[in-house]
Design an enzyme around this catalytic site. Structure first.
Site, PDB file in Angstrom:
ATOM      1  CG  ASP A   2      -1.688   1.200   1.464  1.00  7.26           C
ATOM      2  OD1 ASP A   2      -1.867   1.945   0.491  1.00  7.26           O
ATOM      3  OD2 ASP A   2      -2.157   1.421   2.609  1.00  7.26           O
ATOM      4  CD  GLU A  58      -8.845 -20.554 -12.212  1.00  9.45           C
ATOM      5  OE1 GLU A  58      -8.889 -20.807 -11.002  1.00  9.45           O
ATOM      6  OE2 GLU A  58      -9.688 -19.819 -12.770  1.00  9.45           O
ATOM      7  CG  ASN A  65      -3.149   5.223  -1.083  1.00 11.73           C
ATOM      8  OD1 ASN A  65      -3.173   4.167  -0.445  1.00 11.73           O
ATOM      9  ND2 ASN A  65      -4.057   5.530  -1.980  1.00 11.73           N
ATOM     10  CG  HIS A  88      -5.650 -15.521  -6.414  1.00 14.23           C
ATOM     11  ND1 HIS A  88      -5.107 -16.141  -7.524  1.00 14.23           N
ATOM     12  CD2 HIS A  88      -6.956 -15.341  -6.690  1.00 14.23           C
ATOM     13  CE1 HIS A  88      -6.049 -16.309  -8.424  1.00 14.23           C
ATOM     14  NE2 HIS A  88      -7.184 -15.835  -7.954  1.00 14.23           N
ATOM     15  CG  ASP A  89      -8.313 -18.847  -6.335  1.00 15.67           C
ATOM     16  OD1 ASP A  89      -8.703 -17.787  -5.825  1.00 15.67           O
ATOM     17  OD2 ASP A  89      -8.408 -19.099  -7.547  1.00 15.67           O
ATOM     18  CG  ASP A  97     -11.085 -16.179 -13.447  1.00 12.36           C
ATOM     19  OD1 ASP A  97     -10.325 -16.618 -12.573  1.00 12.36           O
ATOM     20  OD2 ASP A  97     -12.312 -16.009 -13.258  1.00 12.36           O
ATOM     21  CG  ASP A 151      -5.989   3.014   0.514  1.00 12.77           C
ATOM     22  OD1 ASP A 151      -5.062   2.167   0.629  1.00 12.77           O
ATOM     23  OD2 ASP A 151      -6.618   3.182  -0.546  1.00 12.77           O
ATOM     24  CG  ASP A 190      -6.491 -12.913 -13.689  1.00 13.65           C
ATOM     25  OD1 ASP A 190      -7.309 -13.555 -14.349  1.00 13.65           O
ATOM     26  OD2 ASP A 190      -6.027 -13.293 -12.589  1.00 13.65           O
ATOM     27  CG  ASP A 220      -1.398   1.650  -3.699  1.00 14.21           C
ATOM     28  OD1 ASP A 220      -0.189   1.429  -3.924  1.00 14.21           O
ATOM     29  OD2 ASP A 220      -1.801   2.302  -2.705  1.00 14.21           O
TER      30      ASP A 220
END
Ligand code: TEU
Length: 539
Positions: A21, A237, A23, A311-312, A195, A25, A98, A29
């Site tokens: 990150d 995928e 910034n 990520h899964d 995907d 928040d 992706d 990003d």
């Protein structure tokens, strides 16, 4: 097979929301990615696969796309993306995007139009029916059919309610997706991960979801009308078997360069119980046999994707290794996988040995799947809350979506804000990039050595193109294979277990090129330590 520019490249997967990150928040990003490009270059990776950063309400963290050609303001602006493309180019690195072709967000303009009335032209972009054709269940729990009172119709969604499936029978849809791809091709993107691409030939009336009869003609059409006209690399995928992988990747078919193989990673899904939330222990003999099967099956005719984390999935140490041998098993898994023939894919944080996280309570999870499955399994009494939480610790997708651990400062250096969007792993004080970069025996430094051996040594061509042969196939404990070309024969030996194993190697060797233990390897009868792994030049 014709050699391609990407054959010797390493892919690194970035989940932008959790990477860095810039910034404060609490959400990663694009500028955060730019900040870390030198780190990634130094690690030795070339192609950065970014999971979807397009406009999205983030119900499924970006896999619910509301505009394929614009940037989610959470992540930055189109100028930031252009800068990222420029900065990667300066470093001889590439961006892989992706593409989610199976569905959109319910906030996509097309879907909002579709809801306006039965004669709206966008209605046929999606799959609406007077009544559900069947009782198909969504991947995230509950029915795959959602009722729309204003239309008195149902629409189909394989994933979340907010992810309506596109109607690939409609030529307009096929054209729109090709146009979106071309937009990114013109920007200089050099790769695409598709995907759930095996879903775009679905025939719902016939209860066919994956691998429908029209699947391959559609992929071929997309190839002709978009990415096939550019010199890029593609990976699908596609949840399937070896034959199905061939159907996608044989070069003469002009579809995809490679597909991920999930047979190893999904072994733990116990379908005799309740799938991934009631996992069973891994069988490493199965893993080794499966890796060999894909090597023998695809190496001469197409190309493999080498992946143990994304990520899964949960972390590879938790799935294939052992927390008690975190460092050893993480190095062994990398050696065993990334010296096979194919393209290595590293998931952010894998290179420092990040681990699954034990969440204290259900509310700590962020993933839509966790809540859908909790309703399906716990609220119906099939599992207790505790059983579910145990399954989630092993398999929930959020295990891999917690912030990357950069240093030992607050929130692991991921954000300067007070509250990251998801919990930081409490082990970040000990396990972080800064600490590992200073420790010569760390996982991070081992990854660098491994990637450099693969990419920048006299042995590189052998690791990229050399023939694969496996040995000691009956062994349940060790995986031994070689990679051979006209110049070298290289051996990779891995103890896949957490115990000592005696092994008699079928070959003699002259040099040890890499190892995760320090010892004398020059004896043919070896007693391997837990998760010991080493690479040799065979005599
Ligand atoms: O995943 C598709 C998919 O079927 C699985 O990986 C799924 O996440 C898992 O089996 C659930 O248990 C892709 C993306 O990788 C995933 O992040 C998205 O949520 C999904 O498609 C929908 O776009």
């Amino acid at each position: 097979m014709v050699n391609k520019w990407w054959h010797d490249k390493i892919v690194y997967q970035i989940y932008p929301k959790s990477f860095k990150d810039s910034n404060g928040d609490g959400v990663g990003d694009i500028n955060g990615i730019i900040e870390k490009l030198d780190y990634l270059k130094d690690l030795g990776v070339d192609i950065l696969w970014l999971t979807p950063f397009f406009t999205s309400p983030m119900v499924d963290n970006g896999y619910d796309v509301a505009d394929f050609c614009d940037i989610n303001p959470l992540f930055g602006t189109m100028e930031d993306m252009d800068k990222l493309l420029e900065e990667t180019k300066k470093r001889d690195m590439y961006i892989m995007i992706d593409i989610v072709a199976n569905h959109t967000s319910s906030e996509h303009r097309w879907f909002k139009e579709a809801l306006k009335g039965k004669d709206n032209p966008f209605r046929d972009y999606y799959i609406f029916k007077d009544k559900p054709c069947n009782d198909h269940q969504s991947c995230f729990g509950g029915s795959a059919w959602e009722y729309v009172p204003s239309l008195n119709e149902y629409y189909f969604h394989e994933f979340a309610i907010e992810q309506p499936d596109l109607n690939w029978d409609n030529p307009k849809v096929r054209e729109e997706i090709a146009n979106a791809i071309n937009f990114w091709m013109e920007k200089g993107v050099k790769g695409i991960r598709f995907d759930v691409i095996h879903h775009i030939g679905k025939e719902i009336e016939n209860d066919i979801y994956g691998y429908g009869p029209k699947l391959h003609e559609r992929v071929q059409e997309l190839y002709r009308n978009s990415y096939g006209n550019y010199d890029i690399v593609t990976v699908g995928e596609a949840w399937g078997n070896l034959e199905q992988a061939k159907d996608f990747t044989l070069p003469e078919r002009k579809e995809l360069d490679m597909v991920f193989q999930f047979e190893c990673t999904s072994y733990t899904n116990d379908h005799s119980r309740h799938g991934k939330f009631t996992p069973r222990p891994i069988d490493m003999k199965f893993v080794k046999d499966t890796l060999s099967k894909y090597q023998y099956g695809l190496n001469d005719c197409s190309w493999n994707a080498l992946m143990v984390e994304n990520h899964d999935l949960g972390r590879c140490i938790n799935r294939f290794g052992d927390e008690n041998f975190r460092v050893e098993s993480s190095k062994a898994i990398a050696t065993m996988n990334f010296l096979l023939k194919g393209t290595p894919y590293i998931y952010q944080g894998q290179e420092i040995g990040m681990m699954n996280i034990k969440m204290d309570k259900l509310e700590d999870y962020r993933d839509v799947e966790v809540y859908g499955k909790y309703d399906d399994l716990v609220k119906t009494g099939l599992l207790t809350h505790e059983e579910f939480m145990d399954g989630a610790y092993k398999e929930a997708r959020d295990n891999n979506r917690i912030p990357v651990q950069w240093d030992d400062s607050k929130n692991a250096g991921f954000t300067t804000g007070d509250t990251p969007w998801i919990k930081v792993h409490p082990n970040y004080v000990d396990i972080n990039v800064e600490k590992e970069s200073k420790d010569p025996s760390s996982i991070l430094n081992f990854y660098k050595k491994l990637l450099s051996l693969r990419k920048h040594s006299e042995y590189s061509p052998t690791f990229v193109y050399g023939k694969f042969d496996s040995y000691l196939d009956d062994s349940t404990d060790v995986f031994v294979y070689s990679r051979t070309d006209n110049n070298y024969s290289l051996g990779v030996i891995t103890n896949m277990t957490n115990k000592n194993v005696e092994v008699e190697l079928p070959f003699k060797y002259s040099k040890v090129l890499l190892s995760n233990y320090k010892k004398d390897y020059f004896s043919n009868k070896l007693l391997l330590e837990p998760f010991e792994s080493f690479v040799v030049e065979i005599k």
